[in-house]
Each structure stands twice: as C-alpha cells, then as structure tokens.
Design a protein around this motif. Structure first.
Motif, PDB file in Angstrom:
ATOM      1  N   GLU A   1       0.826  -1.203   0.000  1.00 18.61           N
ATOM      2  CA  GLU A   1       0.000   0.000   0.000  1.00 18.61           C
ATOM      3  C   GLU A   1       0.865   1.261   0.000  1.00 18.61           C
ATOM      4  O   GLU A   1       0.546   2.243  -0.676  1.00 18.61           O
ATOM      5  CB  GLU A   1      -0.924   0.000   1.216  1.00 18.61           C
ATOM      6  N   SER A   2       1.963   1.230   0.737  1.00 18.94           N
ATOM      7  CA  SER A   2       2.829   2.411   0.794  1.00 18.94           C
ATOM      8  C   SER A   2       3.540   2.654  -0.531  1.00 18.94           C
ATOM      9  O   SER A   2       3.971   3.775  -0.809  1.00 18.94           O
ATOM     10  CB  SER A   2       3.863   2.251   1.917  1.00 18.94           C
ATOM     11  N   GLN A   3       3.655   1.615  -1.371  1.00 18.88           N
ATOM     12  CA  GLN A   3       4.374   1.719  -2.640  1.00 18.88           C
ATOM     13  C   GLN A   3       3.430   1.801  -3.841  1.00 18.88           C
ATOM     14  O   GLN A   3       3.885   1.867  -4.978  1.00 18.88           O
ATOM     15  CB  GLN A   3       5.268   0.479  -2.821  1.00 18.88           C
ATOM     16  N   SER A   4       2.119   1.820  -3.589  1.00 18.37           N
ATOM     17  CA  SER A   4       1.165   1.634  -4.681  1.00 18.37           C
ATOM     18  C   SER A   4       0.885   2.892  -5.497  1.00 18.37           C
ATOM     19  O   SER A   4       0.402   2.796  -6.622  1.00 18.37           O
ATOM     20  CB  SER A   4      -0.161   1.098  -4.128  1.00 18.37           C
ATOM     21  N   SER A   5       1.170   4.070  -4.953  1.00 19.11           N
ATOM     22  CA  SER A   5       0.787   5.291  -5.672  1.00 19.11           C
ATOM     23  C   SER A   5       1.961   6.237  -5.855  1.00 19.11           C
ATOM     24  O   SER A   5       1.829   7.452  -5.726  1.00 19.11           O
ATOM     25  CB  SER A   5      -0.342   6.005  -4.915  1.00 19.11           C
TER      26      SER A   5
END
Length: 270
Positions: free
Chosen positions: A241-245
C-alpha cells in the motif's frame, strides 16, 4: 507511578497497554477534524513508518526473546520460533479468507474474503482491524513474558513495545479516517471508524497475556506467533500500500525511520 504499574496483574498491564495503543489510534483519527485529505506522499510515508515499526518490534521484542527462552528451556533454539512464526502468518492468512475486507487505495470490487454487500467504508475498517489483532497479541505476550522474569523480557521492554505500536497506530488511524472523510463521510463518522479499528487491541492483549500465564510452555511459540502475524501484515498489506501510488523512495525512507524508532525504543528500554 511506574512502581504502581509494575504491581498490577500482567493481564491488567496488557489491557492498559492495549487501551493506550487504542487511544493513540483515536488521536490519529482525530486529524479528520482538521483535514479532509492527506497528500498521497505523506500517506505513503505514514504507512511505511508503520511497517518499519512492526518489523523492528517483530525481531527485537518478539523473535529474539523467543529464541532465548527456547535455549533456556533446553529446546532446539530455532524450533519454537520457526513454528510459531509460520503459524502466525497462517493465522492472518486464514482471517483473510473468512473476513471480508478491502485494502487502502483499492476499488470496491477488489475486496478480499467472502462476497458481501458491505460498503467500502466497512471493508476498509475490517482491513485495518485485521492487522491490529497481531499488534494486540504482541503487547499481551510481551507483558506476560515480562511477568515470568525470563531472559530478555522485561516490564520496561513491554512498555516500550506498547509505546512503539501506539506511535505507529497514530498514522494508521489517520490513514483510515481521512480518506473516508475525503469520500464524503461526515467527520464524526470517519473518526468513529478510524478509532474503532483498534478496539481489538485491548482484547487481543488480554488474550495474549492470559494464554502465556496459563500455559507457560507456549511462551516461545506465542512470541514468535505474534511476530509472524505482524510480518505477514507488513509484507501483504502495509508495504504494497505504501508503494502503490508513487513516491516509493519516501515510503521506503518512512519504513527505515519507523524501524530505527522502534529499535531505539526496544534497545533503550528493553
């Protein structure tokens, strides 16, 4: 003050520790009264920070004592930690199967678990609640281990673990409440969802401490179980999640800062 706390029953200490982390989750969720949105780069850093805290806590506060307890009991040093660690991951995977939930930044149709008519807000709430369970267990097991006076475990160390988990719960509370507000939910309702996601932590803490006190031989397994459950959550949810955007570098730096903060807390207090 601390002398008074040290004289309490370990399950009560664990309950207080769980209530403390719940309170900091509520404090984080309260940011919804001041902000309608969180910049995605800031959110990624917050999630990375939470992941770093959980990784450091999994080793210094849980796996290392598990290995030492196994050695003290004349067991194969790596056996109980390895078995408990894998069982912890399998436990969270099982919950993923049976509890409908939705990770942050995902569309409603990407919900995992059994099919349901739950709204997106409920699914997001369940996802955060799921990974608060191992955090509560970790706190409870740490306080239970400290009461037995074995190896590296200490009451100060257990308090340090609760402080570390509480610190990382603040951005988690904000990471749930503020996006819900951004989708049109009222501030009060978004805050309610954000703080309520950590209500499982006091309960899980009491269960963890009680299990260790009732069945002392499971202590190395219980410590490693909590570690495995937390690592599963970190790898399966928080890091992706921390790397998704975008802003992957910022998310990674956030993870490293979180790791160092928890490491300092554990080494200095433990």
């Amino acid at each position: 003050m601390f002398v008074w706390f040290s004289e309490l029953n370990p399950t009560v200490q664990a309950l207080i520790g769980g209530l403390f982390t719940w309170g900091l989750t509520a404090l984080g969720a309260a940011t919804v009264f001041f902000f309608k949105r969180i910049d995605k780069h800031v959110l990624n850093m917050m999630l990375g920070f939470a992941a770093g805290v959980m990784i450091a806590a999994s080793f210094w506060s849980l796996l290392a004592p598990s290995i030492e307890f196994s050695e003290q009991n004349g067991q194969i040093p790596w056996l109980a930690p390895a078995v408990g660690f894998l069982l912890g991951g399998l436990f969270i995977r099982l919950l993923d199967f049976v509890v409908p939930h939705l990770h942050l930044n995902e569309k409603h149709e990407k919900a995992e678990g059994p099919q349901t008519q739950f709204q997106k807000s409920t699914l997001l709430f369940l996802a955060i609640t799921l990974h608060n369970i191992p955090e509560g267990l970790a706190i409870g097991v740490a306080f239970g281990a400290a009461s037995l006076g074995l190896g590296e475990a200490s009451l100060i160390g257990a308090v340090g673990l609760a402080i570390g988990i509480g610190i990382q719960n603040m951005p988690e509370g904000a990471a749930l409440a503020v996006p819900l507000r951004g989708e049109g939910m009222s501030r009060t309702r978004a805050f309610h969802y954000g703080q309520l996601s950590a209500i499982v932590e006091p309960l899980a803490a009491v269960i963890g401490a009680g299990a260790v006190l009732l069945i002392q031989p499971i202590l190395p397994y219980a410590l490693a179980f909590a570690a495995g459950a937390m690592i599963f959550v970190v790898v399966e949810e928080l890091i992706p999640e921390s790397q998704s955007s975008g802003s992957t570098d910022l998310a990674t730096l956030g993870l490293m800062v979180g790791f160092v903060v928890m490491m300092i807390l554990d080494v200095a207090l433990g």
